[in-house]
Design a protein around this motif. Structure first.
Motif: not given
Length: 251
Positions: A190-194, A197, A230-231, A234-235
């Motif tokens: 899934s795509k996390a908040n970009d 990055t 990804y995690n 996300k965090n």
């Protein structure tokens, strides 16, 4: 404990480069040694200055590590000049150690990071690499790849290439592995908040290198690393005023 060597640049903001490599390796329980290729003045908003180190000194750092540690994998990141790239080639060409090459040439935003002379020289490292991890701009630059179909049509490269973010939409990201025997394998998350990055490419390649050092298969190393990134996005800690760093520790 397995040992990995990172040959890459330093990020004063702590989110990318050598700093990201060390943090990623530590998360995976690997000891990261380093050979710094360049020192940057940067933060989450951008790079204001770069000093590329002398190739002979970078070589001395590498030899110092290799003469003392049993290195199980090598991650190669930012190499800022043709002379430095050629020096690295002379060092790694006879090593029996898997090389994970992040061919840093174009940023995620599409900006060129090294000159044309260095870009052409970087291609000389490909045949010595176990895995190459281009982003979508570098995929087009080095391999003429614009789509998944283009990847399937590549032949006789004789190395493993992980094409990152070949499909990116609001819901997911897709990476495609082309193996040395011409097979393809897709990896999705899934795509996390970009907005956080900064340093993901560095962290991804060093995570893969760490897992390869621990004898994971290539596919498992990629799958675990993609979930890790990804995690970590996300965090993210939401620090800095620009494109923030990820949370390498996930704690």
């Amino acid at each position: 404990m397995k040992v990995v060597l990172s040959i890459a640049g330093s990020d004063s903001g702590g989110g990318a480069g050598i700093q990201a490599d060390i943090k990623s390796a530590q998360y995976h329980g690997v000891f990261m040694t380093t050979a710094i290729t360049a020192v940057t003045a940067q933060n989450t908003k951008g790079v204001s200055s770069i000093v590329v180190l002398e190739p002979s000194f970078v070589k001395e750092q590498i030899n110092s590590v290799l003469s003392d540690f049993e290195v199980s994998a090598i991650k190669v990141g930012m190499l800022g000049s043709k002379n430095l790239i050629l020096e690295i080639k002379n060092v790694i060409k006879d090593l029996d150690i898997p090389i994970i090459l992040d061919p840093v040439a174009i940023s995620r935003a599409g900006s060129k990071l090294i000159d044309d002379e260095a870009i052409n020289s970087l291609k000389e490292l490909f045949k010595y690499s176990y895995l190459i991890t281009p982003n979508k701009y570098e995929a087009k630059l080095f391999f003429g790849v614009n789509s998944i179909e283009d990847i399937k049509n590549l032949v006789n490269l004789k190395t493993n290439i992980l094409f990152k973010n070949m499909i990116e939409n609001q819901n997911e990201t897709l990476d495609v592995l082309l193996t040395s025997d011409g097979q393809t394998k897709q990896f999705k998350t899934s795509k996390a908040n970009d907005s956080n990055t900064h340093g993901t490419g560095c962290s991804y390649s060093s995570s893969i290198a760490s897992l390869i050092a621990k004898k994971h298969s290539l596919e498992d190393a990629i799958k675990i690393s993609k979930e890790y990134i990804y995690n970590a996005i996300k965090n993210a800690p939401n620090i800095g005023n620009g494109n923030g760093p990820i949370n390498h520790s996930l704690k």
